[in-house]
Design a protein around this motif. Structure first.
Motif, short mmCIF file in Angstrom:
data_model
loop_
_atom_site.label_atom_id
_atom_site.label_comp_id
_atom_site.label_asym_id
_atom_site.label_seq_id
_atom_site.Cartn_x
_atom_site.Cartn_y
_atom_site.Cartn_z
N HIS A 60 0.65 -1.21 -0.03
CA HIS A 60 -0.02 0.11 0.06
C HIS A 60 0.84 1.36 0.04
O HIS A 60 0.07 2.39 -0.03
N SER B 204 -8.25 5.03 7.01
CA SER B 204 -8.06 6.13 6.13
C SER B 204 -8.21 7.48 7.07
O SER B 204 -9.38 7.67 7.76
N LYS C 146 -8.41 0.90 2.61
CA LYS C 146 -7.47 -0.03 1.98
C LYS C 146 -7.94 -1.01 1.08
O LYS C 146 -8.67 -1.97 1.78
#
Lengths: 264, 298
Positions: free
Chosen positions: A96, B239, B292
């Protein structure tokens, strides 16, 4: 440079995986460790780098030294500070994070940002393809690019010893050759000492200076790479050649299995 | 502007400011999840603890507010570090459920101990910001909501910078991505876990001050923690931007539900409307708006 002396590794306090392994990785050279699945190659690397602890493994006997510093029993992040880097099997990039963030994370042990910047540029000079992909999520890179990133990331801590675990895994032959070419250049130009674990014995023995063969948690054979290439057992069991040196043809496949000589 | 539109605008504005205050608390949750993969069910109790400490300091000991804020920040940072060391580190490498159960237990302990130590009466936590409403266009907001919104935005900007640009932030994301590999990169994983909990402590301290000032401080302050779940599930568990957007959505939906639906059903819709939205979002985007995604190469 890296000396492993007669180590034993036990998982979960009961499962004996390595049974007295000794390996000597010379400075500025590639040493390869060959062996089939489950031979204990990756465990050997994990024992050296110290990540074994997080898998409930332990070095119970023997010693591991970098130069004259003893490192067995040390924690992984401290071992890295002493100049050892590991490239994991199956690439294991931080999916990521972008390519460049992966490199930044790899340079964590460096003190100031400008040194990190310099190292990133160095990595880009060896792997120009990574520079093109610097802002992409590394999870979306191709297999070859991820392998380059994994190697580049390991270089970010400016190591003296690099453990390379199966860099050829799942890559096209052309890419494997490209990557091994770069590794070879790195060793010569950056004065690295490399311990290379491989299943692709042909490739490994072509670039390595010295080799070890591991089976069932033991070193069964050792020698300079060119001697190993000529060894008839290696030829038969790892390189797929017959005793004459020609490519093995399945037309005259033997229906019995020849006994390995080192088992006698 | 017609009267209808003014009403809607006032509802949205009010919802947005409350929503930002939810985001502030959700930020603490996200920080922990992002770095350690642990779901912290005690986030609301963290906020309660911080609120109780500040309220006690300024009411009993007549300590100036500035010092009370510094003290509560220090205590909450220490609390975060201590918690990681004593409760969570021994659970390292255990299944995630073990950590979740530990935080649920911790929440119960804090809810019980709070009144034992600080007393069970509701205390006022007054900040020197007056109570003159701040007028924005046709609507107006209580000053505490404006302050809460500003604090939330400041923290949001600070943390986004931290995770995107600083080396420590990048290392923290690397830890969240793969602990074993991060270790091999020379990153001291446990230290980053502790840091994440300490950051959650800081955010909770600020949350405790603004929420405590708005609602009054007692055990029920912990209930704002319940709102964290629709916020983070809407925005994505890991996030920071998601916490902000999720908070705004939950705040506005709540406010609109209270303004338009409550008159017909007799009240209470604002408490479940965010959860209805959460269930809908889970059906369409299981990882939240900004969460994610699992990266799959084909």
């Amino acid at each position: 440079m890296l000396t492993i002396n007669n180590i034993e590794v036990v998982y979960d306090r009961v499962i004996l995986v390595l049974k007295g392994v000794s390996i000597d990785v010379r400075e500025g050279a590639i040493t390869t460790l060959l062996g089939g699945n489950g031979a204990g190659k990756t465990t050997t690397l994990k024992a050296i780098s110290g990540v074994l602890h997080s898998e409930r493994g332990q070095v119970t006997k023997g010693t591991i030294h970098i130069g004259d510093r003893r490192i067995d029993g040390m924690r992984a992040h401290d071992v890295t500070r002493l100049g050892l880097a590991q490239v994991f099997e199956g690439r294991r990039v931080f999916e990521h994070l972008t390519t460049e963030e992966n490199l930044t994370a790899g340079g964590h042990v460096q003190k100031d940002g400008s040194a990190v910047r310099q190292s990133i540029d160095l990595v880009y000079s060896y792997f120009p393809r990574l520079k093109e992909r610097r802002h992409q999520h590394s999870g979306y890179l191709s297999g070859g690019e991820q392998q380059m990133l994994a190697i580049g990331r390991a270089l970010m801590s400016r190591p003296r010893v690099v453990l390379l675990d199966e860099p050829s895994l799942g890559l096209a032959p052309m890419l494997v050759e490209e990557i091994f070419g770069i590794v070879d250049r790195l060793v010569r130009q950056e004065k690295l000492s490399v311990l290379l674990v491989e299943q692709n014995a042909t490739m490994a023995l072509a670039v390595a200076d010295h080799g070890y063969v591991m089976e069932n948690g033991r070193i069964v054979l050792e020698g300079p790479a060119d001697k190993l290439r000529d060894n008839s057992d290696i030829k038969e069991f790892y390189l797929g050649l017959n005793e004459g040196g020609g490519r093995k043809s399945y037309r005259d496949t033997k229906h019995y299995k020849r006994r390995k000589r080192w088992l006698s | 502007m017609s009267e209808d539109m003014e009403f809607t605008f006032a509802l949205i504005l009010n919802g947005a400011s409350i929503g930002l205050m939810y985001s502030l608390i959700a930020l603490g949750f996200v920080l922990v999840y992002k770095a350690t993969d642990a779901i912290n069910f005690a986030q609301g109790e963290f906020v309660m603890l911080a609120g109780l400490i500040v309220a006690m300091l300024i009411s009993f000991e007549s300590v100036p507010l500035a010092i009370a804020v510094v003290v509560v920040l220090a205590v909450m940072i220490g609390f975060g570090f201590g918690l990681e060391r004593v409760v969570l580190r021994p659970l390292l490498g255990r299944p995630v459920v073990a950590v979740i159960m530990a935080t649920i237990g911790l929440a119960a302990v804090l809810r019980g101990l709070g009144p034992v130590i600080f007393g069970s009466e509701t205390r006022a936590l007054s900040l020197p910001i007056g109570d003159e409403p701040v007028v924005i266009g046709p609507a107006s907001l209580p000053p505490i909501q404006v302050l809460g919104a500003v604090v939330a935005i400041v923290f949001f900007l600070a943390f986004s910078w931290f995770f995107k640009k600083s080396r420590m932030g990048v290392a923290m994301r690397a830890v969240a991505d793969n602990q074993q590999v991060a270790q091999a990169m020379g990153i001291n994983v446990e230290r980053y876990f502790a840091l994440a909990w300490a950051m959650a402590g800081i955010v909770s301290a600020m949350g405790g001050i603004v929420w405590g000032s708005m609602l009054g401080v007692d055990v029920h302050l912990a209930l704002v923690g319940l709102k964290v779940f629709p916020v983070v599930i809407l925005g994505g568990l890991d996030s920071i931007g998601g916490a902000l957007v999720g908070g705004l959505i939950v705040g506005i939906v709540e406010s609109l539900a209270a303004g338009y639906l409550d008159p017909y059903v007799g009240g209470g819709t604002k408490d479940f409307a965010p959860y209805v939205l959460m269930i809908l979002v889970l059906m369409i985007r299981p990882y939240g708006i900004f969460g994610k995604r699992k990266i799959e190469r084909v």
